[in-house]
Design a protein around this motif. Structure first.
Motif, PDB file in Angstrom:
ATOM      1  N   SER A 164      -4.218 -14.841 -12.496  1.00  0.00           N
ATOM      2  CA  SER A 164      -3.388 -15.442 -11.695  1.00  0.00           C
ATOM      3  C   SER A 164      -3.206 -14.915 -10.272  1.00  0.00           C
ATOM      4  N   VAL A 165      -2.694 -15.478  -9.377  1.00  0.00           N
ATOM      5  CA  VAL A 165      -2.431 -15.430  -8.155  1.00  0.00           C
ATOM      6  C   VAL A 165      -0.914 -15.514  -8.106  1.00  0.00           C
ATOM      7  N   ARG A 166      -0.191 -14.802  -7.860  1.00  0.00           N
ATOM      8  CA  ARG A 166       1.377 -15.163  -7.421  1.00  0.00           C
ATOM      9  C   ARG A 166       2.136 -14.456  -6.488  1.00  0.00           C
ATOM     10  N   THR A 167       3.238 -14.796  -6.021  1.00  0.00           N
ATOM     11  CA  THR A 167       3.892 -14.244  -5.127  1.00  0.00           C
ATOM     12  C   THR A 167       5.079 -13.651  -5.718  1.00  0.00           C
ATOM     13  N   VAL A 168       5.326 -12.207  -5.415  1.00  0.00           N
ATOM     14  CA  VAL A 168       6.483 -11.782  -5.983  1.00  0.00           C
ATOM     15  C   VAL A 168       7.326 -11.142  -4.865  1.00  0.00           C
TER      16      VAL A 168
ATOM     17  N   GLN B 176       8.059  -9.521   0.287  1.00  0.00           N
ATOM     18  CA  GLN B 176       7.374 -10.611  -0.569  1.00  0.00           C
ATOM     19  C   GLN B 176       5.659  -9.743  -0.655  1.00  0.00           C
TER      20      GLN B 176
ATOM     21  N   LEU C  30       1.638 -10.883  -2.385  1.00  0.00           N
ATOM     22  CA  LEU C  30       0.579 -11.635  -3.056  1.00  0.00           C
ATOM     23  C   LEU C  30      -0.092 -10.898  -3.791  1.00  0.00           C
TER      24      LEU C  30
ATOM     25  N   ASP D  11       0.206 -19.597   0.078  1.00  0.00           N
ATOM     26  CA  ASP D  11      -0.032 -21.078  -0.553  1.00  0.00           C
ATOM     27  C   ASP D  11      -1.481 -21.374  -0.334  1.00  0.00           C
TER      28      ASP D  11
ATOM     29  N   GLU E 245      -3.206 -19.352  -3.083  1.00  0.00           N
ATOM     30  CA  GLU E 245      -2.985 -19.585  -4.468  1.00  0.00           C
ATOM     31  C   GLU E 245      -3.704 -20.960  -4.736  1.00  0.00           C
TER      32      GLU E 245
END
Length: 184
Positions: A115-119, A135, A137, A172, A175
């Motif tokens: 997965s690739v996600r922003t936290v 934030q 990625l 974005d 992702e």
């Protein structure tokens, strides 16, 4: 002379409705423009290199050639460092995601990406030891033996400091590349 590593493709800015606006997806591309901190630091290094080159010419004219050669070598190292700084960042292609750092490069194929996600998490400010809330990625690899990877992008690195909108667009885009090429 165009410098393709300095600017991102303008097709990404022009085509907001298309997630992957590139024609040739096999080429490695940075889906964002380098930030002003990175470009400014590279410009200062290149300015320093110009002074060192001028000193090398003066040394070559008045001193020994071996001394001038050493100073020319120092200027070449400073120029190489400036160019490497401009090349740093995240690059994507149909093959995977590549994180280019100053000392080395790490490439992960899309098949290895879980997965690739922003936290939201503490991130390093301009790469320094000081951390601030921001934030990031994150790329998560498949499998348990994978070492934890550093964040691909953060809101406080040299490309996105005080440019939250640019971070959101870049995250974005990465992702979208992951969603397109991780399909089984």
């Amino acid at each position: 002379m165009p410098l393709p590593f300095l600017t991102a493709d303008r097709a990404f800015d022009a085509a907001d409705d298309v997630a992957l606006p590139y024609d040739d997806r096999d080429l490695w591309r940075r889906p964002y423009r380098p930030g002003p901190w990175r470009v400014g630091a590279a410009a200062v290094l290149l300015l320093l290199a110009s002074f060192v080159l001028f000193a090398a010419v003066i040394i070559a004219a008045t001193g020994t050639l071996s001394s001038a050669g050493v100073v020319f070598g120092i200027a070449a190292v400073v120029i190489a460092c400036a160019l490497r700084m401009l090349r740093m960042g995240v690059w994507v292609s149909a093959h995977g995601v590549r994180q280019v750092g100053f000392p080395g490069t790490r490439t992960v194929a899309w098949q290895q990406v879980a997965s690739v996600r922003t936290v939201q998490q503490p991130v390093r400010w301009l790469g320094l030891p000081r951390t601030v809330q921001g934030q990031a990625l994150l790329l998560v690899r498949q499998g348990r033996s994978a070492e934890p990877l550093p964040p691909l992008l953060t809101t406080h690195n040299a490309d996105f400091l005080a440019r939250d909108g640019a971070f959101d667009r870049a995250a974005d885009a990465v992702e979208a590349w992951a969603a397109e090429y991780r399909r089984d």
